[in-house]
Design a protein around this motif. Structure first.
Motif, PDB file in Angstrom:
ATOM      1  N   PRO A  47       7.083   4.737   1.418  1.00 38.00           N
ATOM      2  CA  PRO A  47       7.419   5.896   0.592  1.00 38.00           C
ATOM      3  C   PRO A  47       7.997   5.490  -0.767  1.00 38.00           C
ATOM      4  O   PRO A  47       8.691   4.467  -0.876  1.00 38.00           O
ATOM      5  N   ASP A  62       5.944   3.871  -6.029  1.00 39.99           N
ATOM      6  CA  ASP A  62       5.873   3.930  -7.496  1.00 39.99           C
ATOM      7  C   ASP A  62       7.263   3.866  -8.124  1.00 39.99           C
ATOM      8  O   ASP A  62       7.487   3.167  -9.116  1.00 39.99           O
ATOM      9  N   ASP A  70       0.850  -1.180   0.000  1.00 39.35           N
ATOM     10  CA  ASP A  70       0.000   0.000   0.000  1.00 39.35           C
ATOM     11  C   ASP A  70       0.895   1.244   0.000  1.00 39.35           C
ATOM     12  O   ASP A  70       1.790   1.357   0.848  1.00 39.35           O
ATOM     13  N   GLU A  71       0.643   2.153  -0.929  1.00 40.28           N
ATOM     14  CA  GLU A  71       1.523   3.328  -1.015  1.00 40.28           C
ATOM     15  C   GLU A  71       1.449   4.197   0.244  1.00 40.28           C
ATOM     16  O   GLU A  71       2.344   4.996   0.493  1.00 40.28           O
ATOM     17  N   LYS A  72       0.402   3.991   1.045  1.00 36.22           N
ATOM     18  CA  LYS A  72       0.316   4.757   2.300  1.00 36.22           C
ATOM     19  C   LYS A  72       1.348   4.250   3.312  1.00 36.22           C
ATOM     20  O   LYS A  72       1.768   4.954   4.205  1.00 36.22           O
ATOM     21  N   ASP A  73       1.726   2.976   3.169  1.00 40.34           N
ATOM     22  CA  ASP A  73       2.679   2.378   4.119  1.00 40.34           C
ATOM     23  C   ASP A  73       4.136   2.600   3.710  1.00 40.34           C
ATOM     24  O   ASP A  73       5.035   2.487   4.544  1.00 40.34           O
TER      25      ASP A  73
END
Ligand SMILES: Nc1ncnc2c1ncn2[C@@H]1O[C@H](COP(=O)(O)OP(=O)(O)OP(=O)(O)O)[C@@H](O)[C@H]1O
Ligand SMILES: [Mg+2]
Length: 231
Positions: A197, A200, A192-195
């Motif tokens: 940095p 991408d 999850d990109e929230k977890d």
């Protein structure tokens, strides 16, 4: 049916990380088996907690007595086989090399690491002498900075180039995401990109690496085909 082996006598240079990244990328389009030949079983442990991509299987409990059979069985079942070994120069490395279409030697940017990569290349030369078959290989620079190119790194890269050692154009950068795949027991794409940095950027980096590996495998196959035609 390409087999790719990750080797280096030095521990902790990023073999397992690179092997798992490659396996996950390949699994997006083709079936792949990872032979986890490290007695610590890092990829097998990852796979037990992960929701495995459909195309990815992991084989553990591999040692020098059975590695040839395990690779042969895997190659009969999936078009791609990836072998991860512990940091060693033991006989199992020579056995894995004997089955490989491409050997990848991950290396971090220090002089000491460069010397250890040299030891891995010696194993390949030894294998060539024993069997008369040269296995294509490349050094993969790992944990490099995505922003700055240090002087030491520049020096090492020119040393490798001068010695005629093939080096992958893609470097695996130092990225939190490449550690997170193990801590979260997920593939990069499932993180999850929230977890994590710069997830991408890590994904782009892993894709570039996989594309280059596949390109090198193609080149190796063409070279073999040309030799056979000439014989
Ligand atoms: N590109 C990277 N970015 C961030 N961390 C990394 C990267 N590559 C490796 N690491 C971290 O470095 C450590 C060693 O990596 P890894 O286990 O892949 O090395 P190895 O060569 O397989 O080691 P061993 O010889 O012990 O099997 C791990 O903690 C891993 O998460
Ligand atoms: Mg490892």
């Amino acid at each position: 049916m390409p087999t790719v082996a990750f080797i280096s006598p030095k521990g902790g240079v990023g073999k397992t990380t690179a092997a798992l990244l490659l396996a996950s990328e390949v699994a997006r389009g083709a079936k792949v088996t990872v032979i986890d030949a490290d007695p610590n079983h890092p990829i097998h442990a990852w796979s037990r907690g992960a929701t495995l991509p459909e195309n990815l299987s992991v084989v553990a409990n591999v040692d020098e007595d059975n590695i040839l059979d395990r690779v042969e069985e895997a190659a009969a079942q999936t078009p791609f086989v990836i072998v991860d070994l512990e940091g060693t120069a033991a006989k199992i490395v020579l056995l894995a090399v004997s089955q490989a279409d491409l050997v990848i030697i991950p290396m971090q940017g220090s002089q000491l690491d460069a010397e250890q990569a040299g030891r891995a290349i010696k194993v390949l030369k030894q294998h060539e002498k024993m069997t008369g078959r040269a296995v294509p290989f490349g050094v993969l620079l790992t944990r490099t900075s995505p922003i700055i190119r240090t002087r030491t790194m520049g020096h090492i890269q020119s040393g490798l180039n001068d010695a005629g050692v093939p080096v992958f154009t893609t470097q695996l950068h130092e990225r939190e995401a490449f550690r997170a795949i193990f801590s979260f027991q997920k593939t990069l794409e499932d993180l999850d990109e929230k977890d994590v940095p710069n997830l991408d950027k890590a994904i782009v980096n892993a894709e570039q690496f996989a594309v280059e590996v596949i390109e090198r495998l193609r080149q190796g196959r063409n070279a073999t085909a040309t030799k056979t035609e000439m014989a």
